[in-house]
Design an enzyme around this catalytic site. Structure first.
Site, PDB file in Angstrom:
ATOM      1  N   PHE A 128       0.845  -1.192   0.000  1.00  0.00           N
ATOM      2  CA  PHE A 128       0.000   0.000   0.000  1.00  0.00           C
ATOM      3  C   PHE A 128       0.883   1.246   0.000  1.00  0.00           C
ATOM      4  CE2 PHE A 128      -2.596   3.290   2.088  1.00  0.00           C
ATOM      5  CZ  PHE A 128      -3.657   3.299   1.210  1.00  0.00           C
TER       6      PHE A 128
ATOM      7  N   SER B  63      -3.323  11.692  10.052  1.00  0.00           N
ATOM      8  CA  SER B  63      -2.485  10.519   9.863  1.00  0.00           C
ATOM      9  C   SER B  63      -1.030  10.999   9.899  1.00  0.00           C
ATOM     10  CB  SER B  63      -2.853   9.926   8.511  1.00  0.00           C
ATOM     11  OG  SER B  63      -2.105   8.788   8.300  1.00  0.00           O
TER      12      SER B  63
ATOM     13  N   GLU C  12       9.044   7.324  19.163  1.00  0.00           N
ATOM     14  CA  GLU C  12       8.177   6.322  19.806  1.00  0.00           C
ATOM     15  C   GLU C  12       7.889   5.189  18.820  1.00  0.00           C
ATOM     16  OE1 GLU C  12       4.589   8.478  20.637  1.00  0.00           O
ATOM     17  OE2 GLU C  12       5.626   9.965  21.850  1.00  0.00           O
TER      18      GLU C  12
ATOM     19  N   LYS D 145       5.951   2.854  16.475  1.00  0.00           N
ATOM     20  CA  LYS D 145       4.661   3.047  15.809  1.00  0.00           C
ATOM     21  C   LYS D 145       3.875   1.744  15.936  1.00  0.00           C
ATOM     22  CE  LYS D 145       2.580   4.557  11.493  1.00  0.00           C
ATOM     23  NZ  LYS D 145       1.616   3.466  11.401  1.00  0.00           N
TER      24      LYS D 145
ATOM     25  N   ASP E  26       1.062  -0.911  15.550  1.00  0.00           N
ATOM     26  CA  ASP E  26       0.159  -1.170  14.437  1.00  0.00           C
ATOM     27  C   ASP E  26      -1.220  -1.554  14.957  1.00  0.00           C
ATOM     28  OD1 ASP E  26      -0.639  -1.310  11.896  1.00  0.00           O
ATOM     29  OD2 ASP E  26       0.372  -3.190  11.413  1.00  0.00           O
TER      30      ASP E  26
ATOM     31  N   ARG F  12     -10.970   6.979  14.108  1.00  0.00           N
ATOM     32  CA  ARG F  12     -10.510   8.053  13.232  1.00  0.00           C
ATOM     33  C   ARG F  12     -11.520   8.383  12.133  1.00  0.00           C
ATOM     34  NH1 ARG F  12      -6.869  10.464   9.558  1.00  0.00           N
ATOM     35  NH2 ARG F  12      -6.642   9.003   7.873  1.00  0.00           N
TER      36      ARG F  12
ATOM     37  N   TYR G  60      -0.873   8.532  23.292  1.00  0.00           N
ATOM     38  CA  TYR G  60       0.316   9.211  22.772  1.00  0.00           C
ATOM     39  C   TYR G  60       0.129  10.674  22.377  1.00  0.00           C
ATOM     40  CZ  TYR G  60      -1.698   7.286  18.439  1.00  0.00           C
ATOM     41  OH  TYR G  60      -2.535   6.913  17.439  1.00  0.00           O
TER      42      TYR G  60
ATOM     43  N   LYS H  98       8.647  12.794  16.670  1.00  0.00           N
ATOM     44  CA  LYS H  98       7.824  13.999  16.895  1.00  0.00           C
ATOM     45  C   LYS H  98       8.702  15.126  17.399  1.00  0.00           C
ATOM     46  CE  LYS H  98       4.011  11.076  18.341  1.00  0.00           C
ATOM     47  NZ  LYS H  98       3.152  10.597  19.419  1.00  0.00           N
TER      48      LYS H  98
ATOM     49  N   LYS I 136       9.159   4.021   8.496  1.00  0.00           N
ATOM     50  CA  LYS I 136       8.609   2.663   8.403  1.00  0.00           C
ATOM     51  C   LYS I 136       9.717   1.608   8.365  1.00  0.00           C
ATOM     52  CE  LYS I 136       4.567   2.072   7.743  1.00  0.00           C
ATOM     53  NZ  LYS I 136       3.386   2.399   6.992  1.00  0.00           N
TER      54      LYS I 136
ATOM     55  N   CYS J 155      -2.851 -21.901 -23.293  1.00  0.00           N
ATOM     56  CA  CYS J 155      -3.513 -21.739 -21.996  1.00  0.00           C
ATOM     57  C   CYS J 155      -3.539 -23.062 -21.214  1.00  0.00           C
ATOM     58  CB  CYS J 155      -4.941 -21.244 -22.220  1.00  0.00           C
ATOM     59  SG  CYS J 155      -5.909 -21.222 -20.707  1.00  0.00           S
TER      60      CYS J 155
ATOM     61  N   CYS K  72      -7.201 -24.487 -21.020  1.00  0.00           N
ATOM     62  CA  CYS K  72      -7.988 -25.019 -22.124  1.00  0.00           C
ATOM     63  C   CYS K  72      -7.131 -25.364 -23.343  1.00  0.00           C
ATOM     64  CB  CYS K  72      -9.053 -24.010 -22.540  1.00  0.00           C
ATOM     65  SG  CYS K  72      -8.364 -22.526 -23.275  1.00  0.00           S
TER      66      CYS K  72
ATOM     67  N   CYS L  54      -5.567 -15.563 -22.087  1.00  0.00           N
ATOM     68  CA  CYS L  54      -6.192 -16.549 -22.948  1.00  0.00           C
ATOM     69  C   CYS L  54      -7.482 -15.925 -23.439  1.00  0.00           C
ATOM     70  CB  CYS L  54      -6.493 -17.810 -22.135  1.00  0.00           C
ATOM     71  SG  CYS L  54      -7.737 -18.853 -22.886  1.00  0.00           S
TER      72      CYS L  54
ATOM     73  N   CYS M 272     -12.961 -21.742 -22.366  1.00  0.00           N
ATOM     74  CA  CYS M 272     -11.845 -22.093 -21.478  1.00  0.00           C
ATOM     75  C   CYS M 272     -12.409 -22.490 -20.118  1.00  0.00           C
ATOM     76  CB  CYS M 272     -10.898 -20.900 -21.345  1.00  0.00           C
ATOM     77  SG  CYS M 272      -9.635 -21.126 -20.088  1.00  0.00           S
TER      78      CYS M 272
HETATM   79  S1  IVH Z   1       1.094  10.280  16.787  1.00  0.00           S
HETATM   80  C1  IVH Z   1      -1.072  13.571  14.044  1.00  0.00           C
HETATM   81  N1  IVH Z   1       2.297   8.256  17.821  1.00  0.00           N
HETATM   82  O1  IVH Z   1       0.010   5.734  13.280  1.00  0.00           O
HETATM   83  C2  IVH Z   1      -0.922  12.132  14.183  1.00  0.00           C
HETATM   84  N2  IVH Z   1       0.709   7.836  16.098  1.00  0.00           N
HETATM   85  O2  IVH Z   1       0.130   6.156  10.370  1.00  0.00           O
HETATM   86  C3  IVH Z   1      -0.428  11.838  15.549  1.00  0.00           C
HETATM   87  N3  IVH Z   1       0.393   5.470  15.593  1.00  0.00           N
HETATM   88  O3  IVH Z   1      -2.958   7.564  12.890  1.00  0.00           O
HETATM   89  C4  IVH Z   1      -0.197  10.410  15.683  1.00  0.00           C
HETATM   90  N4  IVH Z   1       1.801   4.691  17.066  1.00  0.00           N
HETATM   91  O4  IVH Z   1      -2.928   5.645  14.621  1.00  0.00           O
HETATM   92  C5  IVH Z   1       1.394   8.652  16.914  1.00  0.00           C
HETATM   93  N5  IVH Z   1       3.415   6.561  18.871  1.00  0.00           N
HETATM   94  C6  IVH Z   1       2.529   6.951  17.982  1.00  0.00           C
HETATM   95  C7  IVH Z   1       1.826   6.047  17.173  1.00  0.00           C
HETATM   96  C8  IVH Z   1       0.920   6.535  16.232  1.00  0.00           C
HETATM   97  C9  IVH Z   1       0.931   4.380  16.141  1.00  0.00           C
HETATM   98  C10 IVH Z   1      -0.598   5.427  14.506  1.00  0.00           C
HETATM   99  C11 IVH Z   1      -1.751   6.403  14.633  1.00  0.00           C
HETATM  100  C12 IVH Z   1      -1.688   7.231  13.382  1.00  0.00           C
HETATM  101  C13 IVH Z   1      -0.967   6.300  12.468  1.00  0.00           C
HETATM  102  C14 IVH Z   1      -0.364   7.041  11.306  1.00  0.00           C
END
Ligand code: IVH
Length: 699
Positions: A40, A86, A120, A122, A124, A143, A230, A294, A318, A423, A426, A441, A447
Site C-alpha cells: 500500500f 495521519s 516512539e 509506531k 500497528d 478516526r 500518545y 515527533k 517505516k 492456456c 484449455c 487466454c 476455457c
Molecule cells: S502520533 C497527528 N504516535 O500511526 C498524528 N501515532 O500512520 C499523531 N500510531 O494515525 C499520531 N503509534 O494511529 C502517533 N506513537 C505513535 C503512534 C501513532 C501508532 C498510529 C496512529 C496514526 C498512524 C499514522
C-alpha cells in the site's frame, strides 16, 4: 507533452488512484486488507511521485486526501473538533534527513541546529480519540475519515487500559492513542475463533479493528484489547509544553504509555533509535511497523501546523517488510476469470513474521524473466528459476511476494522458466498486448478455467452472493455438465430439483435438506442491486468501486444497458459521457465497450434477466433541487474535501462529472479554479461558489 503522452499519464494516475481507493476502503472500512502495508505504501509512493512530476494532471478526486474511511452508518458519528490526522511516511535515512531539514527550514532555524525530538514505536493498531468532560469519559471515537469518526464508547469502556474517570482533569480533555492486541493474545484469540468456527483474523491490527468496531459490546469485552496514549486532541487548557512532559501527565492521569519512547537530539540520534527499535522488533509483544519521530517542543509543533492529512511536526519511519529465504519448488500458472495468466511460486514452507508461507505471487512473465515490457531491469535483470533460493516478503498479511534470488546458490543445471505458449486451462491461444506485461487466454467461455473463475466471481459476496455455492460445488456441477454459464445456476432447481431426472439431492454428499437450502439461497439472490449485478458480470477493470460509480450514475439497468449498447454500436457522445463520469477511467470505459459489443454478452444478459430482477441503485432516493442534474466541481473547496462534496452531491441526486460538456448544469467553483471555469462561462453553464451550492442543495 503530446496529448497521447498526457492521456497515458492521466490513465496511470487514475488507475493508481482507484487502486489506492479500493485498498483503503478494504483496509479501513472492512478491516480486511487487499494489500500488505508495504504494498500500500509503495502504491501511494508511486502515485505521489507521478503526481509530483505531473502536477497539472492530478485527478480531481485525489485519493490521498481520502485515505482513512468514512464512518460506517452502523455507528453514531462523532465530529473531531481537532482533526485526527495521519502521519506521512519516511522509508529510508534520506527521507528522515529531509524531514529534519524541512522542519528547520519552516522554523527558520540554522541547518546545524540539533532539534529535540521524541521517538516512539509506531504501534500497528487503530487510533482512538477519548473525550473526557469534567474527568468523565464522554465519547470514544475512531478516526473515520479524520474529521468524523465512529462512536465506539460502548466498546471502549470495556478496555481495561482506558480510565473511565480522571481526577484533576481539565474541563475538556481529549486523549488520543492506539488500540491494539498483543501478539501473544492475538494467537490465542485466533485459536479460539478457529475452535468456534468463527472468523480468523489476518493480523493483530485487523483483530483489534474488528473487535473495537463491534455493535455488541459483549463481543468486545471478551477481546484482549489494549490502549496506549500518545497525544492530545481538544483540550480546555494546556497541560504540557512538550511531548516528553505530556507523556508524564498522561501517565499520572492513569493512561498506559509506551515505556520504549526515547528523547533524541538531532537526526543522528533519531536514526540510532530506529536501529535500536528495529533490532528488538521481533522480541516485542506488540506489532510495530515503524518509529514515529515527533518534534518535542509544543510551541514549535504549533508553528509547524499540518498539511491536509498529516502534521508537519511528525513523521513515521517505516520498517522494511519482513522476509525469509526459501526454495522455489515449482511455478504454477493460474488462469483468472478474464483470462489473465498469473504465475504463482510454490515454495518450501517457511515462516515469515509468524506465518507459514508456501506460495507467493510472481506477477507475470516479465517479472520471472527479470525485464519489464519497456526493457527495464527487475532484480538487476536476474530471472527466476525453479530450484532457486528466493527471498520472500510478506509485510503484513496478504499475498507474499518474491523479492530477490540468491544467485550463489543457483545450481549449474538450473534452467530458465518458459512461460506456456498455450492456456493451461484449455490449451487455447495466448495473446500478449503491446505495452502490457499481462498474457491472456482469449478463449472466453470455451476455457474451463475462465468459466469456473467467472462463475465463482458471479456468486461471490460482491456479486449475487449465493450462500452454499462455493468453488467446490461449482467445479463439481461444471464437470457434471450442469453449469456452464451463470444462467444455469438459476435453472438448477428446474433441471435438478427433486422431481427431475438427475436430482441434486441424490448426489454424493448432498441430501434433501442441503439441496433445498441451496435452491432457497439461489432464489434469495434473484433480486440484485444494480452495482452488484454490474460487478458480478466480471468485466475487466470494472470492479466493486467502478460498478458502484456506474450504478450511481445510470441508476437503472435499463438506462445503463441502453447506454452501453449505444457505446458498443459506436455512439461517441455516450462513450464520452461514460468516460467523463468522475471515477471512470479510459481503460474501464474501453472494456465496457468491448464487453457489450460481444454477442456472447448479449445472450448472457438476455437470459440472466429472465431469471433475476436488477433493482435500482440504492443511492438515488433523495429528491432535491439538484436531482438529476450533472454537476462539475473545480478548484479547492473549503468546507468539504472533494470526495465528501462528490458523495454529498450524489446523495442529493446529482450526477458528478469531471469535465464541462453540454450536459453540465452547474459548475461549483472553489479557490484557484482555472480552465473549467473558463469553459463553463463560454458554454453558458451556471457557475456557483461553494456557499451558493450548499444553499441551493439545502433549499
Ligand atoms: S502520533 C497527528 N504516535 O500511526 C498524528 N501515532 O500512520 C499523531 N500510531 O494515525 C499520531 N503509534 O494511529 C502517533 N506513537 C505513535 C503512534 C501513532 C501508532 C498510529 C496512529 C496514526 C498512524 C499514522
Amino acid at each position: 507533452m503530446k496529448n497521447f503522452g498526457k492521456k497515458i499519464i492521466i490513465n496511470k494516475l487514475t488507475a493508481l488512484a482507484k487502486e489506492i481507493e479500493l485498498a483503503s476502503k478494504k483496509y479501513f472500512q472492512e478491516d480486511s486488507p487487499l494489500l500488505s502495508d508495504g504494498e500500500f505504501d509503495s502504491l501511494v509512493a508511486r502515485y505521489k511521485k507521478l503526481k509530483k512530476e505531473n502536477p497539472n494532471l492530478v485527478p480531481d478526486n485525489d485519493p490521498i486526501l481520502k485515505i482513512g474511511s468514512p464512518p460506517s452508518s452502523a455507528f453514531a458519528k462523532v465530529e473531531h473538533n481537532v482533526p485526527l490526522l495521519s502521519l506521512s511516511n519516511a522509508f529510508g535515512q534520506d527521507d528522515v534527513i529531509r524531514f529534519d531539514e524541512s522542519v528547520k527550514r519552516f522554523l527558520g532555524l540554522e541547518f546545524s541546529h540539533e532539534l529535540d525530538y521524541m521517538a516512539e514505536p509506531k504501534i500497528d493498531g487503530l487510533s482512538l480519540g477519548l473525550k473526557y468532560i469534567n474527568g468523565k469519559l464522554f465519547t470514544a471515537a475512531t478516526r473515520g475519515d479524520g474529521k468524523i469518526g465512529e462512536d465506539v464508547t460502548h466498546n471502549a469502556i470495556t478496555i481495561r487500559d482506558i480510565p473511565k474517570t480522571i481526577s484533576n482533569a481539565p474541563e475538556v480533555l481529549e486523549v488520543r492513542g492506539e488500540v491494539y492486541i498483543l501478539k501473544s493474545e492475538f494467537n490465542k484469540l485466533n485459536e479460539f475463533q478457529r475452535s468456534k468456527k468463527e472468523k480468523i483474523f489476518a493480523n493483530a491490527r485487523n483483530a483489534a479493528a474488528g473487535s473495537l468496531r463491534q455493535l455488541d459490546s459483549e463481543v468486545t469485552k471478551n477481546r484482549p484489547l489494549r490502549f496506549f496514549a500518545y497525544s492530545l486532541g481538544t483540550i480546555s487548557h494546556n497541560l504540557a509544553s512538550s511531548q516528553k512532559q505530556l507523556m508524564k501527565v498522561l501517565s499520572n492521569f492513569g493512561f498506559t504509555i509506551n515505556e520504549d519512547r526515547h528523547s533524541c537530539r538531532g537526526v543522528n540520534q533519531l536514526l540510532q533509535t530506529y536501529e535500536h527499535i528495529c533490532n528488538k522488533r521481533e522480541s516485542l509483544d506488540y506489532e510495530v511497523d515503524g518509529v514515529v519521530y515527533k518534534v518535542n517542543n509544543f510551541s514549535y509543533q504549533e508553528i509547524l501546523g499540518a498539511r491536509s492529512n498529516s502534521p508537519r511536526w511528525a513523521i513515521a519511519h517505516k520498517f522494511p517488510p519482513e522476509e525469509s529465504f526459501t526454495k522455489l519448488l515449482s511455478i504454477e500458472i493460474q488462469v483468472g476469470r478474464t483470462g489473465t495468466l498469473s504465475p504463482v511460486a510454490k515454495l518450501a514452507p517457511v515462516e515469515i513474521g509468524g506465518v507459514m508461507v508456501s506460495s507467493a505471487t510472481l506477477h507475470n512473465e516479465d517479472f520471472i524473466k527479470g525485464f519489464d515490457n519497456a526493457g527495464n531491469r527487475i532484480r538487476d535483470g536476474i530471472d527466476i528459476r525453479v530450484g532457486d533460493l528466493v527471498s520472500v516478503y510478506r509485510a503484513g498479511d496478504v499475498i507474499p511476494k518474491v523479492k530477490s534470488i540468491n544467485l550463489a546458490e543457483r545450481t549449474i543445471d538450473s534452467k530458465p522458466f518458459f512461460f506456456p505458449n498455450c492456456c493451461p486451462g484449455c490449451g487455447g491461444k495466448l495473446i500478449k498486448q503491446k505495452d502490457e506485461s499481462v498474457i491472456r487466454c482469449h478463449a472466453g467461455l470455451s476455457c474451463r478455467a475462465q468459466v469456473l473463475e467467472r462463475m465463482k466471481h458471479f456468486v461471490s459476496k460482491q456479486g449475487c452472493s449465493i450462500e452454499g455455492l462455493g468453488k467446490k460445488q461449482i467445479i463439481s456441477f461444471y464437470d457434471l455438465g450442469w453449469l456452464s454459464t451463470p444462467v444455469d445456476i438459476f435453472r438448477l432447481k428446474l433441471n435438478h430439483g427433486k422431481n427431475s431426472d438427475k436430482p441434486l439431492e441424490k448426489l454424493a454428499n448432498w441430501g434433501r435438506k442441503s439441496a433445498e437450502n441451496l435452491f432457497d439461497s439461489i432464489d434469495d439472490s434473484r433480486d440484485l442491486g444494480l452495482e452488484r449485478f454490474i460487478n458480478a458480470l466480471g468485466i475487466r477493470y470494472v470492479g466493486e468501486v467502478v460498478s458502484l460509480t456506474l450504478a450511481r450514475y445510470y441508476e437503472t439497468w435499463t438506462v445503463f444497458h441502453k447506454k452501453m449498447l449505444n457505446i458498443a454500436r459506436g455512439k461517441t457522445d455516450d462513450f464520452e459521457e461514460l468516460n467523463n463520469i468522475d471515477g471512470i477511467g479510459l481503460k474501464s470505459a474501453e472494456e465496457l465497450r468491448i464487453y457489450f459489443e460481444s454477442k456472447e454478452t448479449e445472450k448472457l444478459v438476455e437470459e440472466l434477466l429472465l431469471e433475476i430482477n436488477v433493482t435500482r441503485s440504492v443511492s438515488r432516493t433523495v429528491l432535491s433541487p439538484v436531482s438529476g442534474l450533472t454537476v462539475v466541481f473545480t478548484g479547492s473547496l473549503e468546507a468539504m474535501s472533494r470526495s465528501e462534496a462528490k458523495s454529498f452531491a450524489e446523495k442529493m441526486g446529482a450526477k458528478v462529472s469531471n469535465t464541462i460538456s453540454l450536459k453540465t448544469a452547474i459548475l461549483i467553483c472553489g479557490a484557484g479554479a482555472g480552465s473549467k471555469l473558463r469553459k463553463a462561462k463560454e458554454a453558458g453553464v451556471k457557475v456557483l461558489t461553494e456557499d451558493e451550492w450548499v444553499k441551493l442543495v439545502k433549499s
